[in-house]
Design an enzyme around this catalytic site. Structure first.
Site, short mmCIF file in Angstrom:
data_model
loop_
_atom_site.label_atom_id
_atom_site.label_comp_id
_atom_site.label_asym_id
_atom_site.label_seq_id
_atom_site.Cartn_x
_atom_site.Cartn_y
_atom_site.Cartn_z
N ASP A 193 0.86 -1.17 0.00
CA ASP A 193 0.00 0.00 0.00
C ASP A 193 0.90 1.23 0.00
OD1 ASP A 193 -2.50 1.46 0.39
OD2 ASP A 193 -3.22 -0.42 1.26
N ASP A 228 -3.15 4.60 -2.31
CA ASP A 228 -4.28 5.06 -1.50
C ASP A 228 -4.77 6.43 -1.94
OD1 ASP A 228 -5.75 4.50 1.11
OD2 ASP A 228 -4.89 6.45 1.58
N HIS A 237 -11.01 -3.89 2.76
CA HIS A 237 -11.06 -3.56 4.19
C HIS A 237 -11.95 -2.35 4.50
CE1 HIS A 237 -8.27 -0.88 2.32
NE2 HIS A 237 -8.27 -0.12 3.39
N ASP A 238 -12.47 -1.70 3.46
CA ASP A 238 -13.36 -0.56 3.68
C ASP A 238 -14.82 -0.90 3.42
OD1 ASP A 238 -11.21 1.15 4.21
OD2 ASP A 238 -11.02 1.76 2.13
N GLU A 254 -6.24 3.74 -5.96
CA GLU A 254 -7.58 3.90 -5.39
C GLU A 254 -8.04 5.31 -5.76
OE1 GLU A 254 -9.99 3.74 -1.16
OE2 GLU A 254 -8.15 4.89 -1.36
C1 NOJ Z 1 -8.54 4.61 1.74
C2 NOJ Z 1 -8.22 3.42 2.60
O1 NOJ Z 1 -8.63 2.27 1.92
C3 NOJ Z 1 -8.93 3.63 3.91
O2 NOJ Z 1 -8.88 2.49 4.72
C4 NOJ Z 1 -8.32 4.83 4.59
O3 NOJ Z 1 -9.05 5.12 5.76
C5 NOJ Z 1 -8.33 6.07 3.69
N1 NOJ Z 1 -7.95 5.77 2.34
C6 NOJ Z 1 -7.38 7.10 4.21
O4 NOJ Z 1 -6.07 6.67 4.02
#
Ligand code: NOJ
Length: 557
Positions: free
Chosen positions: A95, A199, A326-327, A253
């Site tokens: 990441d 990210d 994970h989100d 992302e």
């Molecule tokens: C995206 C990540 O997937 C998430 O888990 C994180 O809280 C935010 N970006 C901030 O880094």
């Protein structure tokens, strides 16, 4: 890297496997599971952050980019991890969290000390508005709700944080910042890392002067940082100076992305990232892409989203496909029912079909391959995610306590972060410590890896079959995508076609029977069954009654 043919697995290190009994997953734990991961047939692993972090956002707040979080192990452990992965032909995707650092990062600690500190300009420090400067410098709000600014007593100025206040945003107008990031990339590439999941990578560039934004409450200011004018050139520079010097793969992302905007970054003629994660398809059960506001699942939203991305990128750029990370709360239970064990299993396999037969590099999140579900009845105090707590403060004001908690329970991120369920031993075999950092989902007694390994009909073995099938099936990888205009909110049917070979993927998205009539355009086709989540689906395409969540793929001849 030949990422078009590859499949990836995502590991959230904190919840994967705890080797030392502290209730937290670690690198040695991951190493002990590499044979398992390789046995899925995937070609690489994306690790959520392994770097040092005070865990305000569990690794997405990095305090040292050049070392491993001691909770997860040492740099020696990491070397061992990479070596063992490469022995098994698994690529290592780290990441890359560079929109912000932790407030405990030495750059921020120094930057905070005085207005003339050389690190001051690594971040966005501004005077406040109003009398005595006690109002935030502008009206931007954080992704985690509330103002995106935090006042600091020491120098009586505010700093910008688009996420938690422990995650100050880096200032990419300062050339030193991008130089630092380049050094970090090179540092890890030299250690043998094969690529990065970047990210929130499309929001690094903020409008100069940080003007007020439009809108109210949600993401106020976004037009001043999402896909801003200099965004592409920042990424082009990282690619030219670092990534292109190695055989790498990147997946960015994105934030609030559309197909047209994505093409700016990933169009093969001029790409600065190899692929991007989009979000539209994850919003079929919430209001306007806001996870705090769950809604009833609507298949049409999923169909439309896939239609846009599958066709919009075809021949120009390369998609990614995922249903969990994970989100995201677990997909089983969201896009299909888990009212009974049978429905859970059928639904999980149906979703696997839908996802793996789309065009794009698949990402499977830990536990997805065994149909893990969101955590039921988690109390407020059991939660760990800052986004949960911050969202609660806001929702409580709007809806009151009870409704706020009910709404948040559905799609909050802790749902996906409970420990991986390995077996029916205490703590699901994740840890010997009964105090795991997040509670284990009580369904581990039935939902676990061990119980599925030798069951030819398990979700796990279904995923393995699909991953293997994709490797040798060019239509799955390179085919065009055509949505069949049938089935409304109940049936999802699409075709993939490549070099005259066609596949039909047909999925009943209801927990009831669905009478399916073969669409006119396919009436005269010969067909044979390629794969199905029921043992006894018709071996040829025919008018039939699809059973709950039945999902069948035919080869059309
Ligand atoms: C995206 C990540 O997937 C998430 O888990 C994180 O809280 C935010 N970006 C901030 O880094």
């Amino acid at each position: 890297m030949d990422y078009k043919r590859m499949s990836f697995y995502q590991v959230y290190p904190r919840s994967y496997c705890d080797s030392n009994g502290d209730g937290i997953g670690d690198i040695k734990g991951i190493i002990s599971k590499l044979d398992y991961i390789a046995s899925l047939g995937v070609n690489g692993i994306w690790f959520s952050p392994l770097y040092c972090s005070p865990n305000a956002d569990y690794g997405y707040d990095i305090s040292n980019y050049r070392d491993i979080n001691p909770e997860y192990g040492t740099m020696e452990d990491f070397y061992e991890l990479i070596e063992q992965m490469h022995k098994r032909n698994l690529k290592c995707i780290m990441d890359l969290v560079i929109n912000h650092t932790s407030s405990q990062h030495e750059w921020f600690i120094k930057s905070r000390q005085s207005k003339d500190n050389p690190y001051r300009d690594y971040y966005f420090w501004r005077k406040g508005r109003g009398k005595n400067g006690l109002l935030p410098p502008n009206n931007w709000t954080s992704f985690f709700t509330g103002s995106a600014w935090k006042y600091d007593e020491l120098t009586k100025e505010w700093y910008l944080h688009l996420f938690d206040d422990y995650q100050p945003d880096l200032n990419y107008d300062n050339p030193r910042v991008i130089e630092e990031v380049e050094d970090i990339l090179t540092y890890w590439l030299d250690k043998g890392v094969d690529g990065f999941r970047c990210d929130v990578i499309t929001i690094l560039n903020k409008t100069k002067g940080l003007p007020n934004g439009k809108g109210k409450l949600v993401l106020v200011g976004k037009e001043h940082y999402v896909d801003n004018v200099d965004m592409k050139s920042i990424l082009a520079r990282l690619k030219r100076d670092c990534l292109d010097k190695y055989d790498t793969y990147t997946v960015g992302e994105s934030v609030l992305i559309t197909v047209d905007k994505a093409l700016r970054y990933i169009d093969e003629k001029d790409k600065v990232l190899d692929t991007i994660f989009a979000f539209d398809h994850m919003n079929a059960d919430n209001v306007g892409g806001i996870r705090q506001l769950p809604a009833k699942f609507n298949l049409n939203i999923l169909k439309k989203a896939n239609q846009r991305w599958q066709n919009g990128l075809y021949g120009k750029a390369w998609n990614t496909n995922y249903l969990e990370n994970h989100d995201q709360a677990r997909i089983v239970g969201r896009y299909c029912s888990i009212a009974t064990e049978q429905l859970r299993v059928k639904g999980a396999k149906m979703l696997a079909n839908v996802m793996l037969f789309l065009s794009g590099t698949p990402y499977i999140y830990q536990g997805q391959e065994i149909g893990m579900t969101s955590m039921p009845n988690m109390s407020y105090d059991q939660h760990k995610d800052t986004d949960y707590f911050r969202s609660y403060q806001l929702l409580k004001k709007i809806f009151g306590r009870k409704t706020a908690l009910a709404k948040l329970s559905v799609l909050n991120r802790d749902n996906a972060r409970t420990p991986m369920q390995w077996n029916a031993e205490p703590q699901a075999g994740f840890s010997i410590n009964h105090q795991t950092w997040l509670p284990v989902n009580p369904n581990y007694l039935t939902v676990n890896v061990e119980s599925q390994l030798d069951d030819g009909d398990s979700i796990l073995n279904y995923y393995k079959q699909l991953i293997a099938l994709r490797v040798d099936t060019d239509e799955m990888i390179f085919g065009t995508y055509t949505l069949l205009n049938i089935g409304g909110r109940k049936l999802y049917a699409y075709l993939r076609e490549y070099n005259g070979k066609r596949l039909l993927v047909m999925s009943n998205f209801t927990d009831k029977q669905y009478s399916m009539r073969v669409p006119k355009c396919l009436r005269n086709c010969n067909s044979h069954l390629l794969i199905s989540n029921y043992q006894d689906s018709p071996i040829q395409l025919t008018d039939c009654v699809l059973r709950p969540y039945e999902s069948i793929v035919y080869r059309l001849i």
